[in-house]
Design an enzyme around this catalytic site. Structure first.
Site, PDB file in Angstrom:
ATOM      1  N   THR A 119     -35.350 -57.939 -12.220  1.00  0.00           N
ATOM      2  CA  THR A 119     -36.522 -57.601 -13.024  1.00  0.00           C
ATOM      3  C   THR A 119     -36.233 -56.422 -13.954  1.00  0.00           C
ATOM      4  O   THR A 119     -35.370 -55.588 -13.667  1.00  0.00           O
ATOM      5  CB  THR A 119     -37.695 -57.224 -12.084  1.00  0.00           C
ATOM      6  OG1 THR A 119     -38.745 -56.653 -12.843  1.00  0.00           O
ATOM      7  CG2 THR A 119     -37.276 -56.208 -11.031  1.00  0.00           C
ATOM      8  N   ASP A 120     -37.007 -56.329 -15.025  1.00  0.00           N
ATOM      9  CA  ASP A 120     -36.903 -55.157 -15.905  1.00  0.00           C
ATOM     10  C   ASP A 120     -37.510 -53.914 -15.246  1.00  0.00           C
ATOM     11  O   ASP A 120     -37.298 -52.795 -15.718  1.00  0.00           O
ATOM     12  CB  ASP A 120     -37.573 -55.424 -17.263  1.00  0.00           C
ATOM     13  CG  ASP A 120     -39.060 -55.753 -17.164  1.00  0.00           C
ATOM     14  OD1 ASP A 120     -39.599 -55.886 -16.050  1.00  0.00           O
ATOM     15  OD2 ASP A 120     -39.701 -55.888 -18.237  1.00  0.00           O
ATOM     16  N   GLU A 121     -38.244 -54.115 -14.142  1.00  0.00           N
ATOM     17  CA  GLU A 121     -38.902 -52.967 -13.503  1.00  0.00           C
ATOM     18  C   GLU A 121     -37.901 -51.989 -12.904  1.00  0.00           C
ATOM     19  O   GLU A 121     -38.242 -50.840 -12.613  1.00  0.00           O
ATOM     20  CB  GLU A 121     -39.905 -53.457 -12.444  1.00  0.00           C
ATOM     21  CG  GLU A 121     -40.983 -54.331 -13.051  1.00  0.00           C
ATOM     22  CD  GLU A 121     -42.112 -54.654 -12.097  1.00  0.00           C
ATOM     23  OE1 GLU A 121     -42.427 -53.842 -11.224  1.00  0.00           O
ATOM     24  OE2 GLU A 121     -42.691 -55.750 -12.245  1.00  0.00           O
ATOM     25  N   TYR A 127     -41.312 -52.137  -4.666  1.00  0.00           N
ATOM     26  CA  TYR A 127     -40.754 -53.409  -5.145  1.00  0.00           C
ATOM     27  C   TYR A 127     -39.554 -53.180  -6.054  1.00  0.00           C
ATOM     28  O   TYR A 127     -38.460 -53.719  -5.821  1.00  0.00           O
ATOM     29  CB  TYR A 127     -41.831 -54.214  -5.892  1.00  0.00           C
ATOM     30  CG  TYR A 127     -41.262 -55.336  -6.739  1.00  0.00           C
ATOM     31  CD1 TYR A 127     -40.650 -56.432  -6.156  1.00  0.00           C
ATOM     32  CD2 TYR A 127     -41.332 -55.283  -8.140  1.00  0.00           C
ATOM     33  CE1 TYR A 127     -40.110 -57.451  -6.932  1.00  0.00           C
ATOM     34  CE2 TYR A 127     -40.804 -56.296  -8.922  1.00  0.00           C
ATOM     35  CZ  TYR A 127     -40.189 -57.376  -8.314  1.00  0.00           C
ATOM     36  OH  TYR A 127     -39.639 -58.382  -9.092  1.00  0.00           O
ATOM     37  N   LYS A 156     -35.525 -54.120  -5.592  1.00  0.00           N
ATOM     38  CA  LYS A 156     -34.775 -54.982  -6.520  1.00  0.00           C
ATOM     39  C   LYS A 156     -33.574 -54.224  -7.094  1.00  0.00           C
ATOM     40  O   LYS A 156     -32.488 -54.788  -7.256  1.00  0.00           O
ATOM     41  CB  LYS A 156     -35.675 -55.485  -7.649  1.00  0.00           C
ATOM     42  CG  LYS A 156     -36.737 -56.478  -7.226  1.00  0.00           C
ATOM     43  CD  LYS A 156     -36.173 -57.795  -6.689  1.00  0.00           C
ATOM     44  CE  LYS A 156     -35.523 -58.636  -7.758  1.00  0.00           C
ATOM     45  NZ  LYS A 156     -35.119 -59.969  -7.213  1.00  0.00           N
ATOM     46  N   ARG A 164     -53.456 -48.740 -10.366  1.00  0.00           N
ATOM     47  CA  ARG A 164     -52.436 -48.921  -9.336  1.00  0.00           C
ATOM     48  C   ARG A 164     -51.680 -47.600  -9.174  1.00  0.00           C
ATOM     49  O   ARG A 164     -51.311 -46.985 -10.184  1.00  0.00           O
ATOM     50  CB  ARG A 164     -51.496 -50.026  -9.801  1.00  0.00           C
ATOM     51  CG  ARG A 164     -50.190 -50.100  -9.050  1.00  0.00           C
ATOM     52  CD  ARG A 164     -49.204 -51.015  -9.751  1.00  0.00           C
ATOM     53  NE  ARG A 164     -49.499 -52.417  -9.544  1.00  0.00           N
ATOM     54  CZ  ARG A 164     -48.944 -53.412 -10.249  1.00  0.00           C
ATOM     55  NH1 ARG A 164     -48.105 -53.140 -11.234  1.00  0.00           N
ATOM     56  NH2 ARG A 164     -49.244 -54.660  -9.998  1.00  0.00           N
TER      57      ARG A 164
HETATM   58  N1  LIG Z   1     -42.659 -63.289 -11.603  1.00  0.00           N
HETATM   59  C1  LIG Z   1     -42.199 -62.383 -12.450  1.00  0.00           C
HETATM   60  O1  LIG Z   1     -42.867 -62.002 -13.402  1.00  0.00           O
HETATM   61  C2  LIG Z   1     -40.798 -61.818 -12.270  1.00  0.00           C
HETATM   62  C3  LIG Z   1     -40.332 -60.925 -13.233  1.00  0.00           C
HETATM   63  C4  LIG Z   1     -39.051 -60.403 -13.090  1.00  0.00           C
HETATM   64  C5  LIG Z   1     -38.257 -60.798 -12.027  1.00  0.00           C
HETATM   65  N2  LIG Z   1     -38.739 -61.654 -11.104  1.00  0.00           N
HETATM   66  C6  LIG Z   1     -37.855 -62.025  -9.975  1.00  0.00           C
HETATM   67  O2  LIG Z   1     -37.729 -63.427  -9.976  1.00  0.00           O
HETATM   68  C7  LIG Z   1     -37.620 -63.910  -8.634  1.00  0.00           C
HETATM   69  C8  LIG Z   1     -38.665 -64.970  -8.379  1.00  0.00           C
HETATM   70  O3  LIG Z   1     -39.956 -64.409  -8.613  1.00  0.00           O
HETATM   71  P1  LIG Z   1     -41.273 -65.294  -8.417  1.00  0.00           P
HETATM   72  O4  LIG Z   1     -42.287 -64.751  -9.325  1.00  0.00           O
HETATM   73  O5  LIG Z   1     -40.920 -66.732  -8.473  1.00  0.00           O
HETATM   74  O6  LIG Z   1     -41.648 -64.890  -6.921  1.00  0.00           O
HETATM   75  P2  LIG Z   1     -42.540 -65.663  -5.859  1.00  0.00           P
HETATM   76  O7  LIG Z   1     -43.111 -64.607  -4.992  1.00  0.00           O
HETATM   77  O8  LIG Z   1     -43.439 -66.639  -6.505  1.00  0.00           O
HETATM   78  O9  LIG Z   1     -41.481 -66.519  -5.016  1.00  0.00           O
HETATM   79  C9  LIG Z   1     -40.490 -65.919  -4.219  1.00  0.00           C
HETATM   80  C10 LIG Z   1     -40.008 -66.938  -3.201  1.00  0.00           C
HETATM   81  O10 LIG Z   1     -38.974 -66.295  -2.437  1.00  0.00           O
HETATM   82  C11 LIG Z   1     -39.175 -66.616  -1.074  1.00  0.00           C
HETATM   83  N3  LIG Z   1     -38.657 -65.551  -0.227  1.00  0.00           N
HETATM   84  C12 LIG Z   1     -39.054 -64.253  -0.192  1.00  0.00           C
HETATM   85  N4  LIG Z   1     -38.373 -63.592   0.758  1.00  0.00           N
HETATM   86  C13 LIG Z   1     -37.526 -64.490   1.333  1.00  0.00           C
HETATM   87  C14 LIG Z   1     -36.577 -64.419   2.386  1.00  0.00           C
HETATM   88  N5  LIG Z   1     -36.401 -63.285   3.077  1.00  0.00           N
HETATM   89  N6  LIG Z   1     -35.894 -65.521   2.708  1.00  0.00           N
HETATM   90  C15 LIG Z   1     -36.093 -66.684   2.046  1.00  0.00           C
HETATM   91  N7  LIG Z   1     -36.995 -66.827   1.057  1.00  0.00           N
HETATM   92  C16 LIG Z   1     -37.702 -65.735   0.712  1.00  0.00           C
HETATM   93  C17 LIG Z   1     -40.698 -66.733  -0.904  1.00  0.00           C
HETATM   94  O11 LIG Z   1     -41.022 -67.497   0.233  1.00  0.00           O
HETATM   95  C18 LIG Z   1     -41.102 -67.382  -2.224  1.00  0.00           C
HETATM   96  O12 LIG Z   1     -41.146 -68.794  -2.126  1.00  0.00           O
HETATM   97  C19 LIG Z   1     -37.743 -62.676  -7.744  1.00  0.00           C
HETATM   98  O13 LIG Z   1     -36.465 -62.261  -7.356  1.00  0.00           O
HETATM   99  C20 LIG Z   1     -38.414 -61.653  -8.618  1.00  0.00           C
HETATM  100  O14 LIG Z   1     -38.037 -60.338  -8.249  1.00  0.00           O
HETATM  101  C21 LIG Z   1     -39.997 -62.171 -11.195  1.00  0.00           C
END
Ligand SMILES: NC(=O)c1ccc[n+]([C@@H]2O[C@H](COP(=O)([O-])OP(=O)(O)OC[C@H]3O[C@@H](n4cnc5c(N)ncnc54)[C@H](O)[C@@H]3O)[C@@H](O)[C@H]2O)c1
Length: 361
Positions: A138-140, A163, A167, A299
């Protein structure tokens, strides 16, 4: 796109039952001939109905917090490419319960790296040369921007929430496994994703559902926090390019700005108002929706602004997002309007009804 993942390749997607991971799995099944192994613990935000039954989709219900189960799953998948998306992903939840973020995002990534390293080391030389591990971040991790400037690949890390700290730690582990053991890795750091099938706890789906139900729409703080919005299908295309053609050991920043002439950077207030305007047209029964906007306490530690300079992935890999924010948002609002039974089902399964979380204290 099919040529980028050769037929017969085995792709292990972690977190493939989540929002972005399931979009990736759908795309791999649709546009490639790869065998797709979906490692997911099936947590509260998971849902597999967007994938359905498919002969090349193989679910591995595993928690990355369990090293033995993780190693067995990697052995079973026998991958040529690993795309690591599994993570606890909601900042508000990390404020209330950081332990799960340490377990999944840091320990889970460590266990996965160890299992993948063991797998990679025993591959025959032709498969070993082609093997890649792609870490999705993530960019965070870069912290918070003032009014001007953008994050790029050289921005120093400065995570500020449980979070983003978890990451950032996982990014450092992945880089260390590359530099120390030679594991062939690529990293990407993307901005806020939005689109269909997102578990309704994050800003855009929460606002859509509150507005449809004529409930108060919560806006954190002064509503002036800025995010760089990326449509999930555009992100999937960036991920496939980075995973298959990115330079090893490099990271690529991915954001929503394209050639559309409209900015991908928006204040939360602008996002909420844009959703209200779309719903005034598409769902007039509860219009005007802007009357529902309600300022609530901020937040804790809320980062002020994120913005991405995606010049590197554009210049090196030719990627740009195809959707403007207006196009992506309209498609997303329409999707949630048409899929309210899905929203009810996943929220009730998760025991979450849109209540405020992450207020700290
Ligand atoms: N959604 C966003 O805006 C965003 C932005 C930047 C980065 N990301 C990154 O992209 C990735 C996916 O994000 P998302 O929005 O699809 O998240 P999400 O929460 O919708 O899905 C995450 C999935 O990972 C699984 N998971 C979590 N912990 C686990 C573990 N210990 N073992 C197995 N599975 C596990 C969960 O069950 C879930 O199905 C993440 O790594 C997140 O940090 C997301």
């Amino acid at each position: 796109m099919a040529a980028w993942v050769p037929a017969g390749h085995r792709v292990l997607v972690t977190g493939g039952a989540g929002f972005i991971g399931s979009a990736m799995v759908r795309r791999l099944l649709q546009d490639t001939e790869a065998q797709v192994f979906n490692l997911d613990k099936l947590g509260y935000a998971s849902d597999l109905s967007s994938i359905g039954e498919h002969p090349r989709h193989h679910l591995l219900q595993v928690d990355l917090a369990d090293p033995a189960a993780t190693a067995a799953a990697v052995h079973q998948a026998d991958p040529d490419l690993v795309m690591h998306l599994a993570a606890e992903s909601h900042v508000d939840r990390s404020i209330d319960g950081p332990a799960a973020f340490i377990e999944s995002n840091i320990c889970g990534t460590f266990h996965l790296l160890q299992a993948v390293k063991a797998h990679w080391e025993q591959l025959a030389s032709d498969r070993r040369e082609q093997f890649r591990f792609h870490h999705i971040s993530t960019d965070e991790v870069f912290g918070s921007l003032a009014e001007h400037g953008r994050f790029s690949e050289t921005t120093p890390y400065d995570p500020r929430s449980p979070y983003s700290a978890s990451k950032a730690a996982s990014d450092h582990l992945v880089s260390a496994w590359h530099h120390t053991y030679g594991l062939p890795v690529v990293l990407t750091n993307c901005s806020n994703n939005y689109g269909p099938w997102q578990f309704p706890e994050k800003l855009i789906p929460v606002v859509i559902l509150k507005a449809i139900h004529a409930e108060p729409i919560p806006l954190y703080g002064d509503g002036a926090n800025v995010r760089d919005w990326l449509y999930v299908e555009d992100h999937v295309e960036a991920l496939l390019l980075a995973a298959t053609r990115g330079r090893l050991g490099e990271n690529y920043c991915v954001g929503g700005a394209g050639d559309h002439g409209s900015p991908s950077e928006r204040t939360n207030r602008q996002v909420v108002e844009a959703i209200c305007e779309i719903l005034d047209r598409l769902h007039p029964a509860t219009a005007p929706h802007a009357r529902l906007i309600t300022l609530v306490s901020d937040r804790p530690g809320h980062d002020r602004r994120y913005a991405i300079d995606a010049g590197k992935i554009h210049q090196e890999l030719g990627w740009k997002p195809r959707h403007s924010f207006e196009q992506g948002l309209e498609a997303t609002v329409r999707w949630y309007l048409e899929n309210q039974p899905w929203c009810d089902q996943v929220r009730s399964r998760a025991g979450y009804q849109g209540q405020r979380i992450g207020v700290g204290g």
